[in-house]
Every structure is written in C-alpha cells, then in structure tokens.
Design a protein around this motif. Sequence first.
Motif, PDB file in Angstrom:
ATOM      1  N   HIS A  35      18.738  -3.318   9.746  1.00  0.00           N
ATOM      2  CA  HIS A  35      17.319  -3.437  10.090  1.00  0.00           C
ATOM      3  C   HIS A  35      17.037  -4.812  10.684  1.00  0.00           C
ATOM      4  O   HIS A  35      17.428  -5.833  10.140  1.00  0.00           O
ATOM      5  N   LYS A  42       7.295  -0.583   7.695  1.00  0.00           N
ATOM      6  CA  LYS A  42       8.105   0.376   6.940  1.00  0.00           C
ATOM      7  C   LYS A  42       7.569   0.522   5.515  1.00  0.00           C
ATOM      8  O   LYS A  42       7.435   1.646   4.997  1.00  0.00           O
ATOM      9  N   HIS A  46       5.608   3.818   3.836  1.00  0.00           N
ATOM     10  CA  HIS A  46       6.167   4.370   2.592  1.00  0.00           C
ATOM     11  C   HIS A  46       5.083   4.505   1.526  1.00  0.00           C
ATOM     12  O   HIS A  46       4.989   5.546   0.850  1.00  0.00           O
ATOM     13  N   ALA A 435      11.143   1.743   0.134  1.00  0.00           N
ATOM     14  CA  ALA A 435      11.275   2.050   1.555  1.00  0.00           C
ATOM     15  C   ALA A 435      12.701   1.801   2.045  1.00  0.00           C
ATOM     16  O   ALA A 435      12.924   1.369   3.176  1.00  0.00           O
TER      17      ALA A 435
END
Length: 552
Positions: A35, A42, A46, A435
């Motif tokens: 990532h 993100k 989530h 997440a």
Amino acid sequence: MHHLSALDALFLHMETPDMPMHVGGLILLDKPKGHRGSFYKKIREHLVNRMHLAPLFSRRLAFMPLDLVNPIWLGGADVDLDYHIRHKTLPKPGTQAQLETMVAQLHEGMLDRDRPLWQFTVIEGLQNGQVAFASRIHHAALDGQGGVALAQAMFDTESTPRSVESAEEKAKRLPPSTAKMLSAAFRNTVAQYGKIIRAVPNAVKVIGKVGSMALSASQAKKAGAPSEQGTGIPELADIKPGDSPENAAKSLLKKIPGGITLGPRTPFNVAISGKRAFVGVQLSLAETKLVARHFDGKLNDIVMAIVAGALRRYFAQDNKVLSKSMVGAIPVSLRAPGDTSQSNQVTMMLVNMATQIADPRKRLAAIIAASNKSKAITGTMKSVMPMDMPSLGIPWLLSIISPLYKLAISTNRIPVVANIVISNVPGPPDALYLAGAKMTANFPVSIVTHGLGLNVTIQSYNGSLDYGLIACRRTVPNLRKFADAMQAAHQELLDLMHADAGAGAAVPAKVTPKPAVKVKPAAKPNAKPTAKKKDGTRKLTGGNVKAKAARA
C-alpha cells in the motif's frame, strides 16, 4: 428509546470543559504490504460499512422535558462523517513524542452532545511509516468491556476483512413525543423501585456477612494479631466480641470506609485543568505472568506493584508523600458473563499500594494481601450493588450538589479517597486488523478527574500489556518520567525473580513472548540515539519487547 442507567447519566452530569468524560485510545497500525500513500480513505470506507453493527454509531442523546429524569438514547441519528472520522498529519519528523502530544490534545474538550458521542482520528506522517488511529467515545455510552464488544464490530482477525451483512435501508424515525418520553420515563422509574424492593432481603444478608468479616478482623486485632494495613477489612474498635452480625453491620455502615486507609495528599490529588498529557508504554505479558506465578499473585497484583514502584520513584524526594501508603482506585466489572451491552456496569475497589514500603519484595507481598482482602469485600457485595436506580428528580438534585462540588474544587479541598486510578481490561490475545492493516499496539486513553490527576489504564493485546497513561498536564508535568519509572519497576520485579533463581528458589520456566511492538521513550534534547537493531526497533528497559507507540 433506550434509558441511560444511573451510572451512565452520572458521567454526563459530572462533565465540565476541564473534566470531559470520554474514553478512547491510540492504535498503531502496519499498513498492508504494497500500500502506498494515505490510508485514511481505506479506514473511512471500512468504518462506514460497519456502522450498522454497533448501535453506538447512530444514537444520540435526548434530554427529558424540564430535566425531570435522566436523558435517553435515541437511535437513527444522522452521522456527519467529516466530523466523526477525521484526518491529521504529524509535522516532520513524525516522532513518538509528537504523536503522544497530538493524542493528548485530541483528548481535550467535550464532545458535541447534539451529535452521536464519538469521534475517530486517523493520524499519518509517522516516521516509521505506521498509521495511528485515535478514538474518543463518551463514557456514558460504554465501559471497558463494552468497548471490547464495539471493537468486535470494527476489527477483523485476519488481514482480509470479513464480509458483513449490508445495512438495511432504515426509515426515518420521527422523534418521540413529549408525552411518550415522559410516560416511558415514569415506567422506568417504577421498574427501578421494584428492583430495589426485591433486592432488600438479599442486601440485608450480604451486609450482615460483611459485618461478620469486619467483626472477625476486629477480634483478631484485639487478640494481638498483627494488623495488616490496607487489607480492605475495616477494623472497627467499637465492635464487641458478642455482637451479632446485624449489629456489626450497623457499626460497619457508620464507619465506612473504616480500616481502608485514605491516601495521603500528593501533587496528583488536586483540582485539574483541561490540558492533557499522554504516554503509552508496552510491556511483556509473558514476563508479567512469570512474575505473578513466582510470587503467587495475580496478573493485576503485578500491574499494581509496577505502578506502586513507579510512584515511589516519582516521589523519591518527597518523604511526606512516601510516609503513608497511597491508595489505588481499581475499577471492577459487574458485567455478567456473555453480556456485551454497551453501558457501564462497574464499581470501584480501593487497594492500598504499600508505597511506604521501600523493599520491593515486601511491598509486593503487602499489595497481594491488600488486593485479596479488598476483592473478598467487593465479591461479597457484588450481588447487591445496583446497576441502576430511579432517576426521577436526579438532575435537579445534582444541580443543587454541583455548586458544593465546585466550591471544593476552587478551594482545593477535594477529599483524597484514592491517589491514582488503575484499570486493567482483558483484551484480545491474538492480532487484529483494521481495514487490512495489522494492529501492533492498543493503548487505552481514559479519564482524569478533579482529585485524581493521573489515570493508568491497561489492556492486554497479542502478547503484550499496553499501558495508556493520561494526566492533567499541569498536575503531572513530566509524565514521561513516570512512564520510565514504570519500566524500571517492571525490571526490578524481573530481577527479584531471577535473583531467586540464582539462590536456588523455584522460578517458573521461561516463556518466550510473542513479538510485540513497544513504546519508544521520547528522546531527550541532544541525546545520543540508541543503537538500532536490524529490524529498526529499539529494546525497552525491563522487557524483551520492542519500542513503538500509543493507543485509545
């Protein structure tokens, strides 16, 4: 509608800008492999997909007409994501000390009571590449165990987030009418009176049993048995050897707190300001368990001994403070097994910390004895401690009491019943993910109040004990010094255990703890950097755990 319990509502009634009543924490996360860039979106996506799993996210307070009774919770509130899920970036270089300062600042001030009483902040810019997740949730909404239940909705046990049922489209709920709210409030009040009446017979038996325990302690003292300071058993000089349990109970009620020695007045036990300081410390759970087994104590006894050792170091130059045992206020859960309701079900146990004892071995023995006796009293009383009470007129009563409390604060005449709050909450034994990011540390951030300017809350997580230290910045100007003293106290107990091994005493077999991320102490100005290990972490004093950061 959901009625607040008496204890839940008390957190609202007591709240002031100098004494906000929210809890939370600081979580450290390793982003998923590969990532790049910000992780904020993100996490936000989530959380939005999980909000329907916990009622806390969408319920708000509704205050009763004329403040006749305590407020209620109403579900279905709109959630302003920009207010509730925020994003911040640390200034360079993004050190641990900068993160702890930001967490302390985020913990200041009151939550907006016109909205659901929670707020999350994703913090990026850490020099080690991690992401921090700070939370604050009003204590009226949940206690420590309720927080664990909330975490089950938010977190996963694997790096791939589990699939959850989608939220059903909810019809807009109209707020209940005034007549409906008042009718429900009076029904709740009648129900609480009924519970109290039904509990009276059992309460009489329990008070008689406690009185008998007090009588036994008094008789032992008169027989010449050595007195144990801080056992939690009141020593009632006026209990006669022939007294019945009922008469002993009457004496007990007159004398409480009786033999539980009140703490000395320390610089921690004054009126506080609204400014906060925060530090996270991570110690090995396996090491702490080894010490507990060796000295025939419980895990919580060792936690109290570590805090007591830190208190002695912090006040090493203050003979007056160390001449008398300080008292710890220890929250005790009253929650039934399997109960995951998000409300407060807790009482407070007082335990003498034996800080007047210089010898760490004797101090630990005194703490274990005091803790056992205090737990005996609390366990006996547990069945009759009310989870709720009628709230009719309570807001009015508190409005009358409030000026007296404020006068005690302004004149700094707050009674010192306890010196420090120490709360130990069992947490998940295995790694959790948010997440897809792995949680490496989970530091609680709790509440400080007038008269109790330092709170130490601990949560176990994946092989470590994560200590969250929150304090009034004016009352405890050097919180890092106290954190360092805790690490030294942990090492001192380990050294005692190993010394016994060298002397031939039985010592539990070595347990290799799981790798755990540890809190890096803030570097002193111009200090030489500590040598790094191959993985870039630094070894902490007193544990075989590594150093990183703090939680909520």
